[in-house]
Structures are given as structure tokens and as C-alpha cells.
Design an enzyme around this catalytic site. Structure first.
Site, PDB file in Angstrom:
ATOM      1  CB  SER A 144     -21.165 -34.729   0.511  1.00 26.25           C
ATOM      2  OG  SER A 144     -19.867 -34.204   0.398  1.00 26.25           O
TER       3      SER A 144
HETATM    4  N1  SAM Z   1     -17.806 -32.572   4.181  1.00 24.06           N
HETATM    5  C1  SAM Z   1     -18.285 -31.241   3.859  1.00 24.06           C
HETATM    6  C2  SAM Z   1     -19.680 -31.012   4.367  1.00 24.06           C
HETATM    7  O1  SAM Z   1     -20.225 -31.923   5.054  1.00 24.06           O
HETATM    8  O2  SAM Z   1     -20.216 -29.937   4.133  1.00 24.06           O
HETATM    9  C3  SAM Z   1     -18.230 -30.989   2.378  1.00 24.06           C
HETATM   10  C4  SAM Z   1     -16.864 -30.812   1.901  1.00 24.06           C
HETATM   11  S1  SAM Z   1     -16.748 -30.120   0.293  1.00 24.06           S
HETATM   12  C5  SAM Z   1     -17.271 -31.435  -0.729  1.00 24.06           C
HETATM   13  C6  SAM Z   1     -14.972 -30.107   0.120  1.00 24.06           C
HETATM   14  C7  SAM Z   1     -14.292 -29.080   0.967  1.00 24.06           C
HETATM   15  O3  SAM Z   1     -12.891 -29.291   0.879  1.00 24.06           O
HETATM   16  C8  SAM Z   1     -14.535 -27.643   0.506  1.00 24.06           C
HETATM   17  O4  SAM Z   1     -15.061 -26.879   1.549  1.00 24.06           O
HETATM   18  C9  SAM Z   1     -13.142 -27.158   0.082  1.00 24.06           C
HETATM   19  O5  SAM Z   1     -12.917 -25.794   0.326  1.00 24.06           O
HETATM   20  C10 SAM Z   1     -12.270 -28.046   0.949  1.00 24.06           C
HETATM   21  N2  SAM Z   1     -10.884 -28.194   0.479  1.00 24.06           N
HETATM   22  C11 SAM Z   1     -10.412 -28.398  -0.782  1.00 24.06           C
HETATM   23  N3  SAM Z   1      -9.074 -28.503  -0.766  1.00 24.06           N
HETATM   24  C12 SAM Z   1      -8.684 -28.369   0.537  1.00 24.06           C
HETATM   25  C13 SAM Z   1      -7.425 -28.386   1.199  1.00 24.06           C
HETATM   26  N4  SAM Z   1      -6.270 -28.568   0.547  1.00 24.06           N
HETATM   27  N5  SAM Z   1      -7.410 -28.225   2.528  1.00 24.06           N
HETATM   28  C14 SAM Z   1      -8.556 -28.048   3.232  1.00 24.06           C
HETATM   29  N6  SAM Z   1      -9.777 -28.022   2.663  1.00 24.06           N
HETATM   30  C15 SAM Z   1      -9.843 -28.181   1.325  1.00 24.06           C
END
Ligand code: SAM
Length: 194
Positions: free
Chosen positions: A42
Site C-alpha cells: 500500500s
Molecule cells: N499490508 C500489505 C503490505 O504492507 O504489503 C499489503 C496488503 S495487499 C494490499 C492485500 C493482501 O491481502 C494481499 O497480499 C492478498 O493476497 C491478501 N488477501 C486477500 N484476501 C485474503 C484473505 N481472505 N486472507 C488473507 N489474505 C488475503
């Protein structure tokens, strides 16, 4: 929460450590960047805002859904007692785990799986940070939030969402406020998008 400590740690954290070699030169930009598998790290200013909104305390047990690169995880781990972080993509989790171990964090617990159902084993949590967008507020996450707890979660359709602050009173009542409009990748899974 100690806002000064948060600012100081946030400024000291080298975002280039959390992205691939080819993207390191862009790490200082206040922009989301790709981390593979269609996912993103993000925008740093949004990570900071969301952490302020979550307001973890030194003794907080925090559930994070969407480990991604581990950048947000590092900030949560610095500002709280324990972080339980869930990521559905195993390779992203392994990379994040290695980075966070290299930074000497020993208060982070990792799970590969569907974070839309939370992590029941260690519930309840004082804070829940969701870094992917849900269509609706997942009941299961609300039930894993401790009385007096706070949750930050983007809710809305895939192209634009409202960043919500959910608070649970000591009596278990739920209050919901909208902080701002955001754009996150989809929360997949049982309480997310298919
Ligand atoms: N906060 C993270 C960082 O600092 O890099 C960025 C997160 S990214 C915007 C969203 C993440 O949520 C992705 O890695 C995606 O694979 C994960 N994600 C989506 N659905 C999910 C779920 N049901 N359970 C766990 N992770 C999930």
C-alpha cells in the site's frame, strides 16, 4: 498509542526492503507498488493513517489480514505486543516472514489461509487490521474483536471503498465510522469476494 514513536519508526523503515529489486528505486514514492500475484504494497501515507486509526497499544494483541509484503506487519509489531498475521498466498507469506525475521521481530505469528474468517484459535483480538477490501463487514471478524477493541477495514465494491473504523464497546455494542475513500485489492474467501 505513542504517535511520536509511530512516526519515528515509520520514517526509519526502509520500504525498498519490502519490494523486488526492479522496484526498489520507486520505493520512496508515496504510491502503491506491485508485489506479485496481482497484489500491492500500500501507499505509505495510507499505511500510516490506518495505523493511527487502529491505534494499537503496547499491550495489544493484533490480528492482521493480508500480510502482503510485511511492511504494515512490521509497523504493527513495533507498536503492539503480538501480531497474528494471515495471508492467503503462501509465497508472499514466506517472503514477508523472511523479511520480518531479518528485522528481528519475534512477536509475529504467521498463518497461510483465508483471513476473512479470522484466526479463531487466538481470538479475541484488541485490534484487527484488514488490508484488503471486503464487500460487507465480515461477521466472523466482528465476533473475534475483543470488547473495547478497534478494527480498520475497507468495505465496498472492487473499484472504490470506504475505510471503516469499527469499535466494540465493553458491552459488545458495535459503532461504525467512515474515515475516507480508499482503493484496495479484494479480500478473497468465505466472507470476501469469491
Ligand atoms: N499490508 C500489505 C503490505 O504492507 O504489503 C499489503 C496488503 S495487499 C494490499 C492485500 C493482501 O491481502 C494481499 O497480499 C492478498 O493476497 C491478501 N488477501 C486477500 N484476501 C485474503 C484473505 N481472505 N486472507 C488473507 N489474505 C488475503
Amino acid at each position: 498509542m505513542d504517535y511520536q514513536e509511530l512516526e519515528t519508526f515509520f520514517r526509519s523503515l526502509d520500504r525498498s526492503f519490502f519490494v523486488d529489486n526492479g522496484l526498489k528505486e520507486y520505493a520512496a514514492l508515496d504510491e502503491p507498488l506491485p508485489i506479485g500475484f496481482g497484489q500491492t504494497i500500500s501507499q505509505p501515507s495510507l499505511v500510516l493513517k490506518m495505523t493511527r486509526l487502529l491505534a494499537p497499544e503496547k499491550d495489544s494483541r493484533v490480528l492482521e489480514i493480508g500480510t502482503g509484503s510485511g511492511f504494515q506487519t512490521a509497523i504493527l509489531a513495533k507498536m503492539s505486543a503480538q501480531v497474528f498475521t494471515v495471508e492467503r498466498i503462501g509465497i508472499l507469506m514466506e517472503l514477508a516472514r523472511k523479511r520480518l525475521a531479518a528485522l528481528n521481530f519475534s512477536n509475529i505469528y504467521y498463518k497461510v489461509g483465508d483471513g476473512s474468517i479470522g484466526w479463531r484459535e487466538y481470538a479475541p483480538y484488541d485490534r484487527i487490521m484488514v488490508t484488503a477490501a471486503a464487500g460487507v463487514l465480515p461477521d466472523e471478524l466482528v465476533s473475534q474483536l475483543a470488547p473495547g477493541g478497534r478494527m480498520v477495514i475497507p468495505i465496498g465494491p472492487p473499484d472504490l471503498q470506504e475505510l471503516k473504523l469499527i469499535t466494540k464497546t465493553g458491552d459488545g455494542d458495535i459503532y461504525i465510522k467512515t474515515a475516507e475513500m480508499v482503493r484496495f485489492v479484494e479480500l478473497k474467501g468465505q466472507y470476501g469476494w469469491i
